[in-house]
Design a protein around this motif. Structure first.
Motif, mmCIF file in Angstrom:
data_model
loop_
_atom_site.group_PDB
_atom_site.id
_atom_site.type_symbol
_atom_site.label_atom_id
_atom_site.label_comp_id
_atom_site.label_asym_id
_atom_site.label_seq_id
_atom_site.Cartn_x
_atom_site.Cartn_y
_atom_site.Cartn_z
ATOM 1 N N ARG A 1 0.869 -1.141 -0.041
ATOM 2 C CA ARG A 1 -0.027 -0.077 -0.069
ATOM 3 C C ARG A 1 0.883 1.389 0.016
ATOM 4 O O ARG A 1 0.373 2.203 -0.548
ATOM 5 N N LEU A 2 2.040 0.982 0.821
ATOM 6 C CA LEU A 2 2.755 2.380 0.781
ATOM 7 C C LEU A 2 3.351 2.627 -0.610
ATOM 8 O O LEU A 2 3.669 3.773 -0.962
ATOM 9 N N MET A 3 4.011 1.565 -1.225
ATOM 10 C CA MET A 3 4.818 1.751 -2.301
ATOM 11 C C MET A 3 3.805 2.047 -3.883
ATOM 12 O O MET A 3 4.554 2.335 -4.786
ATOM 13 N N VAL A 4 2.605 1.432 -3.609
ATOM 14 C CA VAL A 4 1.762 1.508 -4.868
ATOM 15 C C VAL A 4 1.703 2.692 -5.596
ATOM 16 O O VAL A 4 1.299 3.014 -6.692
ATOM 17 N N HIS A 5 1.665 3.807 -4.609
ATOM 18 C CA HIS A 5 1.371 4.968 -5.048
ATOM 19 C C HIS A 5 2.496 6.243 -4.970
ATOM 20 O O HIS A 5 2.541 7.502 -4.826
ATOM 21 N N ASN A 6 3.654 5.456 -4.479
ATOM 22 C CA ASN A 6 5.122 6.117 -4.289
ATOM 23 C C ASN A 6 5.285 6.655 -5.842
ATOM 24 O O ASN A 6 5.881 5.682 -6.525
ATOM 25 N N LEU A 7 5.634 7.955 -6.013
ATOM 26 C CA LEU A 7 5.982 8.244 -7.312
ATOM 27 C C LEU A 7 7.631 7.716 -7.634
ATOM 28 O O LEU A 7 7.939 7.597 -8.629
ATOM 29 N N GLN A 8 8.235 7.617 -6.672
ATOM 30 C CA GLN A 8 9.672 7.080 -6.652
ATOM 31 C C GLN A 8 9.938 5.869 -7.100
ATOM 32 O O GLN A 8 10.913 5.327 -7.656
ATOM 33 N N CYS A 9 8.952 5.027 -6.690
ATOM 34 C CA CYS A 9 8.720 3.514 -6.869
ATOM 35 C C CYS A 9 8.330 3.398 -8.356
ATOM 36 O O CYS A 9 6.938 3.382 -8.408
ATOM 37 N N LYS A 10 9.183 2.869 -9.069
ATOM 38 C CA LYS A 10 8.929 2.553 -10.511
ATOM 39 C C LYS A 10 8.127 1.408 -10.925
ATOM 40 O O LYS A 10 7.439 1.159 -11.894
ATOM 41 N N HIS A 11 8.498 0.451 -10.069
ATOM 42 C CA HIS A 11 7.860 -0.891 -10.455
ATOM 43 C C HIS A 11 7.878 -1.802 -9.187
ATOM 44 O O HIS A 11 8.639 -1.647 -8.231
ATOM 45 N N ILE A 12 6.968 -2.899 -8.951
ATOM 46 C CA ILE A 12 6.721 -3.576 -7.804
ATOM 47 C C ILE A 12 6.678 -4.971 -8.180
ATOM 48 O O ILE A 12 5.855 -5.304 -9.201
ATOM 49 N N ILE A 13 7.552 -5.779 -7.803
ATOM 50 C CA ILE A 13 7.469 -7.338 -8.130
ATOM 51 C C ILE A 13 6.883 -7.993 -6.668
ATOM 52 O O ILE A 13 7.574 -7.785 -5.728
ATOM 53 N N PHE A 14 5.775 -8.523 -6.956
ATOM 54 C CA PHE A 14 4.647 -8.799 -5.486
ATOM 55 C C PHE A 14 5.070 -10.348 -5.689
ATOM 56 O O PHE A 14 4.249 -11.008 -6.518
ATOM 57 N N GLY A 15 5.275 -10.987 -4.519
ATOM 58 C CA GLY A 15 5.517 -12.300 -4.384
ATOM 59 C C GLY A 15 4.878 -13.226 -3.293
ATOM 60 O O GLY A 15 5.587 -13.892 -2.505
ATOM 61 N N PRO A 16 3.546 -12.955 -3.354
ATOM 62 C CA PRO A 16 2.767 -14.030 -2.134
ATOM 63 C C PRO A 16 1.673 -14.823 -3.222
ATOM 64 O O PRO A 16 0.664 -15.131 -2.568
ATOM 65 N N CYS A 17 1.917 -15.045 -4.202
ATOM 66 C CA CYS A 17 1.107 -15.693 -4.997
ATOM 67 C C CYS A 17 0.725 -17.319 -4.659
ATOM 68 O O CYS A 17 0.084 -17.740 -5.221
ATOM 69 N N HIS A 18 1.283 -17.590 -3.484
ATOM 70 C CA HIS A 18 0.875 -18.834 -2.719
ATOM 71 C C HIS A 18 -0.388 -18.961 -2.171
ATOM 72 O O HIS A 18 -0.948 -19.979 -1.605
ATOM 73 N N ASP A 19 -0.683 -17.540 -1.644
ATOM 74 C CA ASP A 19 -1.858 -17.365 -0.666
ATOM 75 C C ASP A 19 -2.963 -16.541 -1.469
ATOM 76 O O ASP A 19 -2.812 -15.331 -1.728
ATOM 77 N N LYS A 20 -4.008 -17.159 -1.641
ATOM 78 C CA LYS A 20 -5.044 -16.471 -2.358
ATOM 79 C C LYS A 20 -5.716 -15.463 -1.216
ATOM 80 O O LYS A 20 -6.625 -14.635 -1.808
ATOM 81 N N GLY A 21 -5.519 -15.310 -0.217
ATOM 82 C CA GLY A 21 -5.751 -14.141 0.624
ATOM 83 C C GLY A 21 -5.388 -12.841 -0.032
ATOM 84 O O GLY A 21 -6.056 -11.769 0.445
ATOM 85 N N TYR A 22 -4.485 -12.730 -0.649
ATOM 86 C CA TYR A 22 -3.984 -11.391 -1.126
ATOM 87 C C TYR A 22 -4.761 -11.061 -2.382
ATOM 88 O O TYR A 22 -4.753 -9.868 -2.796
ATOM 89 N N ILE A 23 -5.733 -11.768 -2.776
ATOM 90 C CA ILE A 23 -6.252 -11.421 -4.115
ATOM 91 C C ILE A 23 -7.212 -10.351 -4.000
ATOM 92 O O ILE A 23 -7.328 -9.321 -4.624
ATOM 93 N N VAL A 24 -7.898 -10.151 -2.734
ATOM 94 C CA VAL A 24 -8.963 -9.134 -2.374
ATOM 95 C C VAL A 24 -8.172 -7.689 -2.343
ATOM 96 O O VAL A 24 -8.574 -6.698 -2.828
ATOM 97 N N GLU A 25 -6.721 -7.782 -1.910
ATOM 98 C CA GLU A 25 -5.785 -6.546 -1.918
ATOM 99 C C GLU A 25 -5.698 -6.215 -3.312
ATOM 100 O O GLU A 25 -5.292 -4.931 -3.456
#
Length: 515
Positions: A121-145
């Motif tokens: 949540r902090l990084m997704v709208h941070n203008l200095q952060c150009k790209h996010i590699i998100f790695g919790p794909c084993h847990d479908k609890g993150y889908i809502v997020e």
């Protein structure tokens, strides 16, 4: 050129596990894994941004995990030679790259989930952060997020999902890009339960597992209780052999069954009560074959046709939805058309209402606990006073000289706490911390849409928080800056402006005030 630009990999290390051949090498393996991961990330970024010089970007990696739990798991399935190997690997990994970190959050799956979600949540709208590699794909609890971020094109292109093991089916419905780093992470699930170390070559038949041998050599109970895996079991296993194992941490009378591989075997569930099952069917028929759990959820149809769910408890924070609920209960429907608010803003409204409902429930529970504690203290004082009076009467009956009875007491609390100040404070001080963080992550247009929607839904607290947040932003702005911020066109001529300044000079501070 922005020298502060960076890309970040946010990894749930309990599910995205590093290859065991790296882990077995300890600190050296951690350093090599860090360099390999950095090379893989830069290669992916070059492919994603072919027209951008990503060499100027910093690469950050955060691996969030339960270090002790995963160490125990790897050791128990013979993927690590000792419990300390993963810690050594983590040290080497963190030291090899200045912006690479292992974050140990301890026991409890929700601890890692919270850290991963808040970082995203902090990084997704941070203008200095150009790209996010998100790695919790084993847990479908993150889908809502993740789902709401698909509505923003800039965010959709900014996030790449890191796949290690086969992700749940629901992840395939997400529109984000995918990447695999098979040279760094395991592509197979961790074995479930306990596996014995590889034995030396022998022609002798191994001894069968018995209750006595289990208690003497292997503490299955400690292994089972210290690691809670969210990864489904895929290994084939032998026919379960029901073997009672006594827990070393629990009462001697408590036990559970394990099979030959040391995996817990639960007993069959009791048969459903016939009366309860019949009553459930009758309730479904009364509701028009609508699932009873749907009575607690409302469905809001946004202006652009998206369906957003909200609990009834959360919907009550909106005076408009609270009034509508009475009507839809009579009509037997749970869908409400909201033609004035789009899905993106409606999701924010629902998020705030749901979070506030949880906070309110926690506050009510805390207040109730304080009331019970207050009553307990009152009874304790009363009992102590009665005991002192009984002792006084007993000594008086024996002819001893005693003092007068204690004065009557209304048992009211003497420690009522400090009186709250009514002095007006800075808007940033009166916005609750969660609400301020919620608004800080939004851009100007999103806040304007949100305050408009809060006014439409008649959500008083949210409207006030948005207004205070905007007041905090425009504080100390000049007239021109405010016009630009709110998109207001200046319709005064220079002569009219000059006259206004002469007539109302007290309202316009010295121009140097804005420097």
């Amino acid at each position: 050129m922005d020298v502060n630009s960076f890309a970040i990999a946010i990894i749930d290390g309990d599910g995205a596990v590093f290859r065991d051949d790296w882990i077995r090498k300890g600190e050296d393996g951690g350093a090599m894994a860090a360099h390999q991961l950095r090379d893989d990330i830069k290669k992916h970024l070059k492919e994603a941004y072919p027209d951008v010089n990503i060499e100027t970007w910093h690469i950050m990696v955060q691996v969030v995990l339960n270090l002790e739990g995963l160490s125990r798991k790897l050791f128990s399935v013979d993927l690590a030679k000792s419990m300390s190997e993963l810690s050594a690997f983590a040290r080497g990994f963190s030291r090899a790259q200045g912006l690479f970190s292992f974050i140990d959050v301890g026991k409890g799956k929700e601890q890692a989930d919270f850290k991963v979600r808040e970082t995203l949540r902090l990084m997704v709208h941070n203008l200095q952060c150009k790209h996010i590699i998100f790695g919790p794909c084993h847990d479908k609890g993150y889908i809502v997020e993740l789902r709401p971020y698909q509505l923003e094109t800039s965010v959709l292109n900014k996030i790449t999902l890191l796949e290690t093991t086969q992700p749940p089916r629901e992840f395939s419905e997400l529109a984000f890009g995918r990447v695999k780093f098979n040279d760094v992470f395991r592509s197979e699930l961790l074995p479930e339960g306990w596996l014995p170390p590889t034995p030396p070559p022998s022609t002798n038949k191994p001894n069968p597992i018995t209750p006595s041998s289990v208690n003497k050599t292997i503490n299955y109970s400690a292994i089972a209780s210290s690691w809670t895996s969210t990864i489904p079991f895929v290994n084939s296993f032998k026919k379960p052999v029901a073997t009672p194992v006594k827990s070393m941490m629990a009462s001697p009378r408590k036990f559970y069954f394990v099979n030959a591989l040391g995996q817990r075997v639960d007993g069959p569930l009791p048969q459903a009560d016939a009366y309860s099952e019949q009553r459930f069917k009758e309730r479904c028929e009364e509701e028009g074959n609508r699932k009873p759990c749907n009575r607690d959820m409302l469905r809001l149809r946004s202006a652009d046709g998206k369906l957003i769910r909200i609990s009834r408890e959360a919907a009550r924070f909106s005076e408009v939805l609270a009034d509508m609920m009475n009507d839809i209960d009579e009509e037997g429907t749970t869908e409400i058309p909201i033609s004035e608010v789009d899905a993106k803003t409606l999701i924010l409204i629902v998020e705030w209402c749901e979070a506030t409902a949880v906070t309110k429930a926690e506050e009510e529970a805390k207040d109730e606990a304080e009331k019970l504690a207050k009553e307990a203290r009152r009874l304790t004082r009363k009992q102590a006073r009665e005991a002192r009076e009984a002792d006084r009467l007993e000594r008086e009956a024996r002819g001893e000289e005693v003092g007068p009875p204690e004065p009557a007491n209304d048992d009211s609390e003497s420690d009522q706490g400090p009186i709250k100040s009514t002095t007006y404070e800075n808007p940033s001080d009166v916005i609750p911390a969660w609400d301020k963080a919620f608004l800080d992550r939004l851009d100007k247009e999103e806040v304007f849409d949100l305050i408009t929607a809060a006014n439409f839904f008649d959500i008083e607290d949210l409207f006030k928080h948005c207004a205070r947040w905007i007041a905090m932003v425009v504080d100390n702005m000049s007239t021109e800056q405010m016009r630009e911020y709110f998109g207001v066109q200046n319709d005064f001529t220079p002569e009219e402006e000059e006259q206004i300044r002469k007539d109302h000079g007290w309202a316009d501070p010295d121009p140097s005030y804005y420097d």
